[in-house]
Design a protein around this motif. Structure first.
Motif, PDB file in Angstrom:
ATOM      1  N   GLY A 112       0.809  -1.294  -0.165  1.00 50.83           N
ATOM      2  CA  GLY A 112       0.105  -0.128   0.020  1.00 50.83           C
ATOM      3  C   GLY A 112       0.839   1.184  -0.053  1.00 50.83           C
ATOM      4  N   LEU A 113       0.291   2.256  -0.221  1.00 55.49           N
ATOM      5  CA  LEU A 113       1.054   3.668  -0.375  1.00 55.49           C
ATOM      6  C   LEU A 113       0.139   4.712  -0.104  1.00 55.49           C
ATOM      7  N   THR A 114       0.567   5.355   0.676  1.00 54.61           N
ATOM      8  CA  THR A 114      -0.241   6.876   1.529  1.00 54.61           C
ATOM      9  C   THR A 114       0.585   7.981   1.084  1.00 54.61           C
ATOM     10  N   ILE A 115      -0.192   9.013   0.782  1.00 52.47           N
ATOM     11  CA  ILE A 115       0.411  10.169   0.686  1.00 52.47           C
ATOM     12  C   ILE A 115      -0.158  11.245   1.843  1.00 52.47           C
ATOM     13  N   ILE A 116       0.755  11.654   2.863  1.00 54.39           N
ATOM     14  CA  ILE A 116       0.322  12.238   4.054  1.00 54.39           C
ATOM     15  C   ILE A 116       0.021  13.844   3.691  1.00 54.39           C
ATOM     16  N   HIS A 117       1.359  14.231   2.821  1.00 51.27           N
ATOM     17  CA  HIS A 117       1.060  15.807   2.727  1.00 51.27           C
ATOM     18  C   HIS A 117       1.678  16.000   1.019  1.00 51.27           C
ATOM     19  N   GLN A 118       0.944  16.777   0.355  1.00 48.44           N
ATOM     20  CA  GLN A 118       1.605  17.318  -0.870  1.00 48.44           C
ATOM     21  C   GLN A 118       1.152  18.650  -1.144  1.00 48.44           C
ATOM     22  N   GLU A 119       1.776  19.437  -2.080  1.00 50.08           N
ATOM     23  CA  GLU A 119       1.433  20.790  -2.506  1.00 50.08           C
ATOM     24  C   GLU A 119       1.217  20.901  -4.003  1.00 50.08           C
ATOM     25  N   GLU A 120       0.904  19.897  -4.539  1.00 50.99           N
ATOM     26  CA  GLU A 120       0.685  20.013  -6.037  1.00 50.99           C
ATOM     27  C   GLU A 120      -0.657  20.662  -6.320  1.00 50.99           C
ATOM     28  N   THR A 121      -0.730  20.949  -7.756  1.00 48.11           N
ATOM     29  CA  THR A 121      -1.678  21.748  -8.239  1.00 48.11           C
ATOM     30  C   THR A 121      -3.106  20.966  -7.891  1.00 48.11           C
ATOM     31  N   PRO A 122      -4.192  21.671  -7.207  1.00 45.43           N
ATOM     32  CA  PRO A 122      -5.459  20.961  -6.947  1.00 45.43           C
ATOM     33  C   PRO A 122      -5.895  20.589  -8.143  1.00 45.43           C
ATOM     34  N   GLY A 123      -6.546  19.437  -8.182  1.00 42.03           N
ATOM     35  CA  GLY A 123      -7.445  18.843  -9.554  1.00 42.03           C
ATOM     36  C   GLY A 123      -6.513  18.356 -10.705  1.00 42.03           C
ATOM     37  N   LEU A 124      -5.266  18.590 -10.305  1.00 41.01           N
ATOM     38  CA  LEU A 124      -4.333  18.080 -11.279  1.00 41.01           C
ATOM     39  C   LEU A 124      -3.149  17.243 -10.572  1.00 41.01           C
ATOM     40  N   GLY A 125      -2.230  17.742 -10.345  1.00 41.04           N
ATOM     41  CA  GLY A 125      -1.071  16.977  -9.801  1.00 41.04           C
ATOM     42  C   GLY A 125      -1.283  16.569  -8.283  1.00 41.04           C
ATOM     43  N   GLY A 126      -2.361  17.467  -7.689  1.00 45.83           N
ATOM     44  CA  GLY A 126      -2.919  17.070  -6.211  1.00 45.83           C
ATOM     45  C   GLY A 126      -3.733  15.702  -6.248  1.00 45.83           C
ATOM     46  N   ARG A 127      -3.966  15.209  -7.407  1.00 49.34           N
ATOM     47  CA  ARG A 127      -4.616  13.892  -7.467  1.00 49.34           C
ATOM     48  C   ARG A 127      -3.837  12.816  -7.186  1.00 49.34           C
ATOM     49  N   ILE A 128      -2.482  12.894  -6.889  1.00 50.44           N
ATOM     50  CA  ILE A 128      -1.360  11.895  -6.655  1.00 50.44           C
ATOM     51  C   ILE A 128      -1.931  11.390  -5.228  1.00 50.44           C
ATOM     52  N   ALA A 129      -2.677  11.976  -4.351  1.00 52.31           N
ATOM     53  CA  ALA A 129      -2.876  11.614  -3.206  1.00 52.31           C
ATOM     54  C   ALA A 129      -4.516  11.006  -3.068  1.00 52.31           C
ATOM     55  N   GLU A 130      -4.991  10.775  -4.232  1.00 52.90           N
ATOM     56  CA  GLU A 130      -6.343  10.321  -4.243  1.00 52.90           C
ATOM     57  C   GLU A 130      -6.295   8.862  -3.989  1.00 52.90           C
ATOM     58  N   LYS A 131      -7.209   8.091  -3.296  1.00 48.98           N
ATOM     59  CA  LYS A 131      -7.178   6.759  -3.015  1.00 48.98           C
ATOM     60  C   LYS A 131      -7.252   6.030  -4.495  1.00 48.98           C
ATOM     61  N   ALA A 132      -8.049   6.525  -5.224  1.00 48.99           N
ATOM     62  CA  ALA A 132      -8.286   5.738  -6.752  1.00 48.99           C
ATOM     63  C   ALA A 132      -6.719   5.834  -7.534  1.00 48.99           C
ATOM     64  N   PHE A 133      -5.877   6.786  -7.227  1.00 52.26           N
ATOM     65  CA  PHE A 133      -4.661   6.665  -7.842  1.00 52.26           C
ATOM     66  C   PHE A 133      -3.680   5.740  -7.209  1.00 52.26           C
ATOM     67  N   LEU A 134      -3.739   5.748  -5.852  1.00 56.46           N
ATOM     68  CA  LEU A 134      -2.765   5.359  -4.910  1.00 56.46           C
ATOM     69  C   LEU A 134      -2.909   3.848  -4.860  1.00 56.46           C
ATOM     70  N   ASP A 135      -4.359   3.081  -5.213  1.00 56.40           N
ATOM     71  CA  ASP A 135      -4.533   1.895  -5.053  1.00 56.40           C
ATOM     72  C   ASP A 135      -4.109   1.271  -6.170  1.00 56.40           C
ATOM     73  N   GLU A 136      -3.660   1.993  -7.443  1.00 55.59           N
ATOM     74  CA  GLU A 136      -3.135   1.440  -8.563  1.00 55.59           C
ATOM     75  C   GLU A 136      -1.687   0.703  -8.211  1.00 55.59           C
ATOM     76  N   PHE A 137      -1.049   1.244  -7.004  1.00 56.28           N
ATOM     77  CA  PHE A 137       0.127   0.921  -6.656  1.00 56.28           C
ATOM     78  C   PHE A 137       0.194  -0.637  -6.069  1.00 56.28           C
ATOM     79  N   ASN A 138      -0.995  -0.933  -5.379  1.00 52.08           N
ATOM     80  CA  ASN A 138      -1.069  -2.191  -4.426  1.00 52.08           C
ATOM     81  C   ASN A 138      -0.719  -3.298  -5.696  1.00 52.08           C
ATOM     82  N   ASN A 139       0.097  -4.223  -5.122  1.00 53.73           N
ATOM     83  CA  ASN A 139       0.870  -5.198  -5.740  1.00 53.73           C
ATOM     84  C   ASN A 139       1.612  -5.185  -6.907  1.00 53.73           C
ATOM     85  N   LYS A 140       2.027  -4.041  -7.150  1.00 55.02           N
ATOM     86  CA  LYS A 140       3.055  -3.750  -8.144  1.00 55.02           C
ATOM     87  C   LYS A 140       4.506  -4.018  -7.518  1.00 55.02           C
TER      88      LYS A 140
END
Length: 193
Positions: A112-140
């Motif tokens: 699993g992967l969790t982003i605790i803090h990020q300062e990327e552009t909301p709605g674009l780069g800030g989406r790196i902290a969204e669960k849907a994106f982070l779930d893609e890392f599971n089992n990689k």
């Protein structure tokens, strides 16, 4: 002339009083801020291990399910299933990014992967902290190296689909993860030999 001297004295007194107030507020809030940071990390570790918890019970669930080990200045977190997690941090596109990554005991597969803090552009780069994106890392796989590719291009076990419109943020995250994985795993395995 008298008015100018009075103004200078007034400003000095006001500056001294306000500095004292700010110092007092800092003294009072610093431990609270540190405590909240610790709880965020505990919650991030639990999330990366996939251990269910509420925000209010994060500390209790953490202490019952996770052991910590220190090596040099780094902290490693071990689950009951011998999964390992550690914090990562680095420069994103617009500011710091930090979080927690957990690996299965094989030390090659992401649990699993969790982003605790990020300062990327909301709605674009800030989406790196969204669960849907982070779930893609599971089992990689992280071997030979984790890759974040343009959306729809991931095919291999070490590849993850990136976020459209957030290519530079995804590249920054990829660089942070690969660098931190190498550093932390080397340190972890060094202590195990």
């Amino acid at each position: 002339m008298k008015e100018k001297i009075f103004m200078i004295i007034f400003l000095l007194v006001l500056g001294t009083v306000l500095t004292g107030i700010l110092s007092g507020v800092n003294y009072y809030t610093a431990p609270l801020i540190e405590r909240n940071r610790e709880i965020k990390i505990m919650s991030g570790v639990l999330d990366s291990f996939g251990i269910a918890h509420s925000k209010e019970e994060a500390e209790k669930v953490f202490s019952g399910n996770v052991k910590t080990e220190k090596k040099d200045s780094r902290t490693f977190y071990l689950s009951r299933e011998d999964d390992i997690a550690f914090e990562f941090a680095g420069a994103g596109l617009w500011g710091p990014v930090y979080g927690v990554i957990a690996l299965y005991p094989d030390l090659q597969t992401i649990k699993g992967l969790t982003i605790i803090h990020q300062e990327e552009t909301p709605g674009l780069g800030g989406r790196i902290a969204e669960k849907a994106f982070l779930d893609e890392f599971n089992n990689k796989k992280i071997i030979p190296e984790l890759k974040i590719l343009p959306a729809g291009k991931a095919r291999r076990k070490n590849e993850v689909d990136g976020i459209t419109g957030a290519t530079l943020s995804c590249q920054a995250l990829e660089k942070i993860l690969n660098g931190q994985l190498k550093t932390n795993l080397s340190l972890w395995e060094e202590g195990r030999q």
